[in-house]
Design an enzyme around this catalytic site. Sequence first.
Site, short mmCIF file in Angstrom:
data_model
loop_
_atom_site.label_atom_id
_atom_site.label_comp_id
_atom_site.label_asym_id
_atom_site.label_seq_id
_atom_site.Cartn_x
_atom_site.Cartn_y
_atom_site.Cartn_z
N ASP A 1 149.30 -16.55 -31.60
CA ASP A 1 148.36 -17.34 -31.88
C ASP A 1 147.10 -16.65 -31.99
OD1 ASP A 1 146.22 -18.19 -29.44
OD2 ASP A 1 148.27 -17.81 -28.64
N ALA B 1 148.66 -6.87 -29.42
CA ALA B 1 149.99 -7.61 -29.74
C ALA B 1 150.76 -6.58 -30.66
CB ALA B 1 149.82 -8.85 -30.64
N GLY C 1 146.76 -14.24 -25.28
CA GLY C 1 147.46 -14.75 -26.33
C GLY C 1 148.03 -13.60 -27.26
N GLU C 2 148.12 -14.14 -28.32
CA GLU C 2 148.39 -13.03 -29.58
C GLU C 2 150.06 -13.13 -29.65
OE1 GLU C 2 146.78 -9.18 -29.36
OE2 GLU C 2 144.67 -10.08 -29.40
N GLY C 3 150.70 -13.57 -28.25
CA GLY C 3 152.11 -13.46 -28.24
C GLY C 3 152.50 -12.20 -27.32
#
Length: 361
Positions: free
Chosen positions: A176, A99, A326-328
């Site tokens: 997230d 990210a 995830g993580e954006g």
Amino acid sequence: MTLLDATVSAIWPVDPVAMAEARTRQDRLTKPRGSLGVLEDVAVRLAGVAAACPPPMPVPVALAIFAADHGVHAQGVSPWPQEVTAQMVANFAAGGAVANAFAAQAGASVTVVDVGVAADLTPLPDVLSRKVAYGTADLSQGPAMTRDQAIEALSAGIRTAGDLVAAGNRCLITGDMGIANTTASAALISLFTGREPASATGRGTGVDDAMYQHKIDVVRRALAVNGYGEAGAVPQGQDEVLQALATVGGFEHAAIAGFILGAAAARVPVILDGVIAGAAALVAAALAPDAAGYCVAGHRSAEPGHAVALAHLGLRPLVDLELRLGEGTGGLLAHPLVSAAVRVMHDVATFDSAGVADKER
């Protein structure tokens, strides 16, 4: 009036006049009508969000990564130890995650918010402590959190969105971090769309076949033990929605839902990441149906529940690269496309201004 109620009451539908103007302008630009496909729809949506045509460029942009742990991890639904959540928060702060790399490429700031990590974190730069509790309870044994905890986590997301908008950001991206959070996501998606748990449950961080079947069974058990069954009535109204979120959600789901509501109240677009964001967006849209109009689906995750959530929300993803990190990360990859869609509205000449002949009608 609570912060949640005040935020929901501040959310208006995207502006139909600005959207109509944007569609008309798209048709007058020096290109065949509709030739930019989904990007034209994105530009029109952002005009509605800002109530202006052309809409402002979606910069500066900020990513918020909400981190929390899950009691359902004890059911063996992930091959990763729970300690990874806290360790990854430190990695984000140090700039060492995917990210961070994607955010640097997109020119996005990164803020990490601890809303429920099951550890005391050492103070770190760009990490906000808005911890509700040290992880949720095991949703397969009973409610994951109390109603008050769900509201507190929602409020943390609303405040985070407000802070980032107040700092001058004109586009927000959801992120997230939470080991086992795809299990809670599957339960939320199944509950809020009325779909059978198997269609909403994926492999998350790479589980094998046996663990995958076990994970589906855990989601079924979570819904049953909390009184929902496999395809109960979709929650309606604030009380039912808050109860459902508290029962099978996670602190980061609640915070991301609040983040979406806060962005919508401020008339700022929010780019959704993957399945966790999709589950959270279902909650946000159930609390304030007009909030969905402020969302752009950054990508379609490899998680099957994400496609289910996006279809329910009526959102079309911009990127489909089989991502499941995830993580954006998916939202960050989509931001340049969103920016390009708006740039066209600002920089491309119309047939009249450029002296270019339009096709005969």
